[in-house]
Design an enzyme around this catalytic site. Structure first.
Site, PDB file in Angstrom:
ATOM      1  CG  ASN A  43      -0.396   0.154   2.636  1.00 51.37           C
ATOM      2  OD1 ASN A  43       0.363  -0.451   3.143  1.00 51.37           O
ATOM      3  ND2 ASN A  43      -0.650   0.639   3.332  1.00 51.37           N
ATOM      4  N   GLY A  77       6.785  -1.309  -2.270  1.00 50.83           N
ATOM      5  CA  GLY A  77       5.937  -2.334  -2.510  1.00 50.83           C
ATOM      6  C   GLY A  77       5.077  -1.604  -3.738  1.00 50.83           C
ATOM      7  CE1 TYR A 119      15.042  -2.698   8.591  1.00 53.73           C
ATOM      8  CE2 TYR A 119      17.572  -2.688   8.043  1.00 53.73           C
ATOM      9  CZ  TYR A 119      15.815  -2.810   7.514  1.00 53.73           C
ATOM     10  OH  TYR A 119      15.967  -2.531   6.412  1.00 53.73           O
TER      11      TYR A 119
END
Length: 313
Positions: free
Chosen positions: A24, A28, A172
């Site tokens: 969204n 992506g 991360y």
């Protein structure tokens, strides 16, 4: 004549089904948009369905939205059921969604948020959809990693969920290293089947919402310097798109930007850290991931199901 690989190089995608997680916004969205514009049937698998529909409305092509929260094994299981019913054949699974540098949080199942979303969630989703990919010639699983897989990155098997201490950068890095270890081990297991391949990509430094959780001390300098050191999402998406569509791509490859530091530029074949190629760690992480998720990949086995396993201490 330039040899730069651009969106114009994406082959015709009519008749192909692509699932893109986190579609969204940012990388992506651009990945989904360009695939749809080339004719693919694209499923935007997103946590926020309303935002997903708003994003889908901005794309010309055959695009639908699927609810998927990678921080919940129940949501992953439900999404996989929906996707298997709607799409018996899947050509591309693009594991794009991710989080970067949030304060310490856990998923619905007790996993540290980076590890649970970036790796564990995609591991489970891939296993649950693999039967839809295996019979399809040319099908691919593309997982998005990061140059962060080199920075303070290790798989802390003795404390995967960062319960003893927490480092945003370390967590991360662990999750992005896990993305590569997963890709290489998956490719090893897929090799005997001769159809589906596993490939990895990274976007370099792209100006997206992913940096919204950057610690405040770094946020202002990054904002000032972003125009000079980052690239637009449509450029950052190109390594993923090349990994997904270039006919010359082979299983186990890794694509990123072509400048010297892999920060920006056109996509090319790049190398990952020596740690990412440790076969023993790849196998161990695979085994742990199966235990955490309850997903066993259907490589010569029945369609896997989630058993609701919880976090590992």
């Amino acid at each position: 004549m330039s040899n730069d690989w651009t969106a114009h190089e994406i082959p015709d995608q009519h008749g192909r089904v692509a699932i893109v997680t986190g579609a969204n916004t940012g990388l992506g969205f651009e990945t989904a948009r360009m695939l749809a514009e080339r004719g693919a049937t694209v499923v935007m698998a997103v946590r926020n369905v309303e935002k997903g529909r708003e994003a889908a409305a901005r794309i010309a092509g055959d695009v639908t939205v699927q609810a998927l929260d990678l921080a919940s094994l129940d949501s992953i299981r439900s999404a996989a059921v929906d996707l298997r019913a709607a799409h018996p054949r899947i050509d591309l699974l693009i594991n794009n969604a991710g989080v970067m540098y949030p304060p310490k949080q856990t998923t619905a199942d007790g996993f540290e948020l980076h590890f649970g979303t970036n790796h564990v969630g995609h591991f489970a989703l891939t296993g649950l959809l693999l039967n839809q990919l295996l019979p399809v010639p040319g099908s691919r699983v593309v997982t998005v990693s990061s140059t962060g897989h080199r920075i303070r990155a290790a798989i802390h098997f003795d404390d995967l969920q960062w319960e003893r201490s927490y480092s945003r950068m370390g967590a991360y890095g662990q999750s992005k290293l896990a993305n590569l270890l997963f890709t290489y081990e998956l490719q090893r297991r897929l090799a005997a089947h001769g159809t589906t391949v596993a490939v990895a990509a990274h976007p370099g430094m792209s100006n997206t919402e992913l940096t919204r959780n950057t610690p405040a001390v770094f946020r202002l300098p990054i904002t000032w310097l972003a125009p000079f050191f980052t690239q637009k999402p449509e450029m950052g998406a190109l390594p993923t798109l090349r990994a997904a569509t270039d006919p010359a791509v082979a299983g186990g490859q890794y694509y990123g930007p072509d400048d010297r530091r892999e920060i920006r530029g056109y996509p090319k074949l790049v190398t990952s850290s020596p740690d990412s190629h440790d076969a023993e760690v790849q196998r161990r992480l695979w085994t742990v991931s199966e235990e955490l998720t309850g997903v066993t990949f259907p490589l010569g086995q029945a369609v896997p199901e989630l058993s609701g396993a919880g976090a590992m201490s």
